[in-house]
Motif scaffolding. Structure first.
Motif, short mmCIF file in Angstrom:
data_model
loop_
_atom_site.label_atom_id
_atom_site.label_comp_id
_atom_site.label_asym_id
_atom_site.label_seq_id
_atom_site.Cartn_x
_atom_site.Cartn_y
_atom_site.Cartn_z
N MET A 163 0.84 -1.20 0.00
CA MET A 163 0.00 0.00 0.00
C MET A 163 0.88 1.25 0.00
O MET A 163 1.92 1.30 0.66
N GLU A 164 0.42 2.27 -0.73
CA GLU A 164 1.23 3.49 -0.88
C GLU A 164 1.48 4.17 0.46
O GLU A 164 2.59 4.66 0.72
N ILE A 165 0.46 4.21 1.33
CA ILE A 165 0.62 4.91 2.61
C ILE A 165 1.65 4.22 3.50
O ILE A 165 2.41 4.87 4.24
N ILE A 166 1.74 2.88 3.41
CA ILE A 166 2.72 2.14 4.19
C ILE A 166 4.13 2.45 3.71
O ILE A 166 5.04 2.72 4.51
N GLU A 167 4.32 2.40 2.40
CA GLU A 167 5.64 2.67 1.84
C GLU A 167 6.09 4.09 2.12
O GLU A 167 7.26 4.35 2.41
N LYS A 168 5.15 5.03 2.05
CA LYS A 168 5.48 6.42 2.31
C LYS A 168 5.89 6.61 3.77
O LYS A 168 6.85 7.32 4.08
N ALA A 169 5.18 5.95 4.67
CA ALA A 169 5.48 6.06 6.10
C ALA A 169 6.85 5.47 6.42
O ALA A 169 7.58 5.98 7.27
N LYS A 170 7.21 4.40 5.74
CA LYS A 170 8.51 3.77 5.97
C LYS A 170 9.67 4.65 5.49
O LYS A 170 10.81 4.45 5.89
N GLY A 171 9.34 5.62 4.63
CA GLY A 171 10.38 6.48 4.07
C GLY A 171 10.84 7.58 5.01
O GLY A 171 11.88 8.22 4.78
N PHE A 172 10.09 7.84 6.09
CA PHE A 172 10.51 8.86 7.04
C PHE A 172 11.75 8.39 7.81
O PHE A 172 11.94 7.19 8.04
N SER A 173 12.57 9.33 8.22
CA SER A 173 13.78 9.01 8.96
C SER A 173 13.45 8.64 10.41
O SER A 173 12.92 9.47 11.16
N LEU A 174 13.76 7.41 10.77
CA LEU A 174 13.53 6.97 12.15
C LEU A 174 14.35 7.80 13.13
O LEU A 174 13.87 8.19 14.20
N THR A 175 15.58 8.09 12.77
CA THR A 175 16.46 8.89 13.65
C THR A 175 15.85 10.25 13.91
O THR A 175 15.85 10.74 15.05
N GLU A 176 15.32 10.88 12.87
CA GLU A 176 14.74 12.22 13.04
C GLU A 176 13.47 12.17 13.89
O GLU A 176 13.22 13.06 14.71
N ILE A 177 12.68 11.12 13.72
CA ILE A 177 11.46 10.97 14.53
C ILE A 177 11.82 10.87 16.00
O ILE A 177 11.24 11.53 16.86
N ILE A 178 12.80 10.02 16.32
CA ILE A 178 13.20 9.83 17.72
C ILE A 178 13.81 11.10 18.29
O ILE A 178 13.50 11.51 19.41
N ARG A 179 14.67 11.75 17.50
CA ARG A 179 15.34 12.96 17.99
C ARG A 179 14.35 14.09 18.23
O ARG A 179 14.47 14.85 19.20
N THR A 180 13.34 14.20 17.41
CA THR A 180 12.41 15.32 17.48
C THR A 180 11.28 15.11 18.47
O THR A 180 10.83 16.04 19.11
#
Length: 348
Positions: free
Chosen positions: A1-18
């Motif tokens: 699914m497009e929404i799943i692939e798009k979500a996986k593209g975000f940077s995990l490091t940036e999510i955790i840091r922010t």
């Protein structure tokens, strides 16, 4: 699914840091988040930049960006987490704008204002509930008691007298709600923290020993100790009662002869020895306020300063003796704990 692939593209490091309070550092070819955003343990939450995934070697949570958000927010499905990442929230993970940063700072100020309006009486009642909860957890935990009695050499009577507790990292919220308290009540005294994604997690990490600070029978604050010495932080002092000074505050304020030590375990050891008029500064955590109190209230009183013989201990003796003498009191530099520990402790 497009929404799943798009979500996986975000940077995990940036999510955790922010969006968490964890700091990220490089360890060889991987990254380490300190502490783990879920279990709050240190040296266990590993980020793998090449695959944009994570694994915690303590709480065993692992996965990609979608799994991380699902765990953090307590969602029931990966699709919900992916949708949260993509729909209406993507800007929050791809670099925040200046207006967004300003809005976040304003929210933090609002929280400070709310804390200032917390009812002190209710806060003390919440702390008392939490102290009893953690104490009950400890008394039902054989390994936790074994560490305090066999390794640290404390008696069960001292443990009960001081209402020492143990955190398992979970259970406090559920018990509090069952007893009629709200999550916000625990948040007001710094025992739980709101997740950026909603819900709460406990502040005191798993396997840490909890020490309630009482004054005239009322709980004003908590400190805790990690036997592995991996956890370095404490509950922020802004959550302490306005009257709080230290552990064993009644002795500091009222005893004609007070034994003043540094740490929680030294405090318990003095009680083990039958020295009940004891107080602990808990390192350098509230030194300025304690020194100020001693300068004003030491007249005609005697203080026995029980600090280590290393440079840090000598510095404490100099500071506290100076304040006591300035206030018209008498200060003795003694340490009966060194021999006591040799006789009672098997290690640690």
């Amino acid at each position: 699914m497009e929404i799943i692939e798009k979500a996986k593209g975000f940077s995990l490091t940036e999510i955790i840091r922010t969006h968490t309070g964890s700091e990220i550092r490089k360890v060889g070819a991987v990254l380490r988040a300190e502490p783990c955003p879920f279990c709050r343990h240190r040296d266990c939450f590993t980020i793998y930049p090449n695959s944009n995934t994570f694994h915690c070697f303590s709480c065993a949570r692992s996965g990609d960006t979608i799994n991380f958000v699902r765990f953090l927010k307590g969602l029931s499905s990966n699709f919900e987490a992916a949708r949260l990442l993509v729909e209406g929230r993507s800007c929050a993970f791809s670099g925040r704008t200046t207006p967004e940063l300003k809005q976040e700072k304003k929210t933090e100020v609002d929280v400070e204002v709310t804390l200032a309006q917390v009812d002190p009486r209710r806060a003390r009642e919440v702390r008392q509930f939490a102290a009893n909860f953690y104490h009950t957890v400890l008394l039902k935990n054989p390994s936790g008691l074994r560490y305090l009695t066999r390794v640290r050499g404390h008696t069960l009577d001292t443990i009960k007298r001081s209402v020492v507790g143990l955190s398992l990292g979970t259970g406090l919220l559920k018990a509090a709600r069952k007893a009629g308290w709200k999550s916000g009540d625990l948040e007001d005294v710094g025992l739980v923290k709101r997740s950026p994604w909603g819900g709460y997690h406990e502040v005191i990490p798993k396997n840490c020993y909890v020490f309630p600070h009482f004054r005239k029978g009322q709980c004003l604050y908590f400190t805790f100790k990690d036997p592995t010495k991996g956890v370095k932080f404490q509950i922020k002092k802004k959550f302490a009662d306005a009257d709080w000074l230290c552990l064993g505050q009644d002795a500091l304020e009222g005893a004609a002869e007070c034994w003043l030590c540094e740490g929680e375990h030294d405090f318990l050891s003095l009680i083990d020895m039958g020295i009940y008029e004891a107080a602990a500064t808990v390192g350098n955590f509230n030194t300025r306020n304690i020194l100020g109190y001693l300068e004003r209230h030491s007249k005609d009183r005697t203080f026995f300063l029980v600090f280590d013989s290393d440079p840090a201990g000598r510095a404490y003796v100099e500071k506290y003796a100076g304040a006591i003498i300035s206030g018209g009191g008498i200060a003795w530099d003694v340490n009966p704990l060194e021999l006591w520990k040799e006789l009672t402790c098997s290690g640690g």
